[in-house]
Design an enzyme around this catalytic site. Sequence first.
Site, PDB file in Angstrom:
ATOM      1  N   ARG A  37       0.814  -1.220   0.000  1.00  0.00           N
ATOM      2  CA  ARG A  37       0.000   0.000   0.000  1.00  0.00           C
ATOM      3  C   ARG A  37       0.849   1.274   0.000  1.00  0.00           C
ATOM      4  O   ARG A  37       0.451   2.282  -0.575  1.00  0.00           O
ATOM      5  CB  ARG A  37      -0.933  -0.040   1.234  1.00  0.00           C
ATOM      6  CG  ARG A  37      -1.882   1.161   1.360  1.00  0.00           C
ATOM      7  CD  ARG A  37      -2.838   0.946   2.527  1.00  0.00           C
ATOM      8  NE  ARG A  37      -3.526   2.142   2.938  1.00  0.00           N
ATOM      9  CZ  ARG A  37      -4.722   2.534   2.479  1.00  0.00           C
ATOM     10  NH1 ARG A  37      -5.358   1.811   1.583  1.00  0.00           N
ATOM     11  NH2 ARG A  37      -5.288   3.643   2.915  1.00  0.00           N
ATOM     12  N   ILE A  63      -7.333   7.564  -1.496  1.00  0.00           N
ATOM     13  CA  ILE A  63      -7.181   6.110  -1.419  1.00  0.00           C
ATOM     14  C   ILE A  63      -7.976   5.713  -0.178  1.00  0.00           C
ATOM     15  O   ILE A  63      -7.831   6.322   0.881  1.00  0.00           O
ATOM     16  CB  ILE A  63      -5.691   5.691  -1.325  1.00  0.00           C
ATOM     17  CG1 ILE A  63      -5.536   4.180  -1.126  1.00  0.00           C
ATOM     18  CG2 ILE A  63      -4.948   6.414  -0.234  1.00  0.00           C
ATOM     19  CD1 ILE A  63      -4.064   3.697  -1.207  1.00  0.00           C
ATOM     20  N   SER A  64      -8.843   4.711  -0.310  1.00  0.00           N
ATOM     21  CA  SER A  64      -9.754   4.369   0.787  1.00  0.00           C
ATOM     22  C   SER A  64      -9.009   3.766   1.976  1.00  0.00           C
ATOM     23  O   SER A  64      -7.905   3.212   1.836  1.00  0.00           O
ATOM     24  CB  SER A  64     -10.814   3.380   0.293  1.00  0.00           C
ATOM     25  OG  SER A  64     -11.487   3.918  -0.822  1.00  0.00           O
ATOM     26  N   GLN A  65      -9.662   3.861   3.141  1.00  0.00           N
ATOM     27  CA  GLN A  65      -9.144   3.261   4.389  1.00  0.00           C
ATOM     28  C   GLN A  65      -8.928   1.748   4.174  1.00  0.00           C
ATOM     29  O   GLN A  65      -9.760   1.089   3.543  1.00  0.00           O
ATOM     30  CB  GLN A  65     -10.220   3.493   5.455  1.00  0.00           C
ATOM     31  CG  GLN A  65      -9.982   2.905   6.801  1.00  0.00           C
ATOM     32  CD  GLN A  65     -11.288   2.831   7.607  1.00  0.00           C
ATOM     33  OE1 GLN A  65     -12.375   2.730   7.044  1.00  0.00           O
ATOM     34  NE2 GLN A  65     -11.165   2.877   8.906  1.00  0.00           N
ATOM     35  N   PRO A  66      -7.839   1.183   4.704  1.00  0.00           N
ATOM     36  CA  PRO A  66      -7.598  -0.260   4.507  1.00  0.00           C
ATOM     37  C   PRO A  66      -8.797  -1.124   4.904  1.00  0.00           C
ATOM     38  O   PRO A  66      -9.161  -2.068   4.191  1.00  0.00           O
ATOM     39  CB  PRO A  66      -6.384  -0.543   5.412  1.00  0.00           C
ATOM     40  CG  PRO A  66      -5.682   0.761   5.550  1.00  0.00           C
ATOM     41  CD  PRO A  66      -6.742   1.833   5.463  1.00  0.00           C
TER      42      PRO A  66
END
Length: 220
Positions: A37, A63-66
Amino acid sequence: MKQNYFEKKRLSMVENQLEHRGLKDIRVLEAMRKVPRHLFVIDELQERAYDDCALPIGEGQTISQPYMVACMTELLELKGDEKVLEVGTGSGYQCAVLSMLAREVYTVERIRSIASDAEKLLTSLKYNNVKVIVSDGSIGLPEHAPFDCIIVTAGAPEIPRPYIDQLAVDGRLVIPVGSRYSQVLCKIRKTSSGIQESTYTACVFVPLIGKEGWRSENDY
Ligand code: SAM
């Protein structure tokens, strides 16, 4: 050395943010342990790549939260042989995770510069079963339908009809639906006898902008 450093952060992210919150799909967890990531965020934010939050990637996008990436991926129930459509390529991170879990991934992005950066990175990291396309993903990708799974990583005011039409029978659609600033994660399963809908966690995504989404940045 630095590689080892990020790997440790990644393993800890999977344990503390994903497993402790109840995510269970072994294949999804393994993909989240593998995809680097930190290479999908801008250089200035590498140190924060494994934090429990979304991060800016430029052009007002994120970028979205994991956890959200893993949660949405788990809801797709991927076994490895699926043709997947992702709407909202962004950094390419979600696409890389999908690429490890499905047969092929079509990913659609409306902003050309973002799509181009993501495509270069995905190619250099050898995610070879991926096709990046610049277009309005709110209408799906009719020329490549049907899809076993569709994942939408931008918030829609309601579920665009083309997604349902472009799902194969027994196909799954995962999409955030709601207002501009708060949505709920929805899952649709298309069966031979109709549509099954279920809802999951609250979430906040940037808007899906296009013919079947929000009309513009300022439309709300
Ligand atoms: N999946 C991404 C990742 O892993 O980094 C995060 C995506 S970001 C939250 C949402 C993306 O959807 C933005 O890059 C935005 O430009 C894109 N987007 C918004 N509306 C779109 C549309 N109609 N078609 C394609 N992409 C769209």
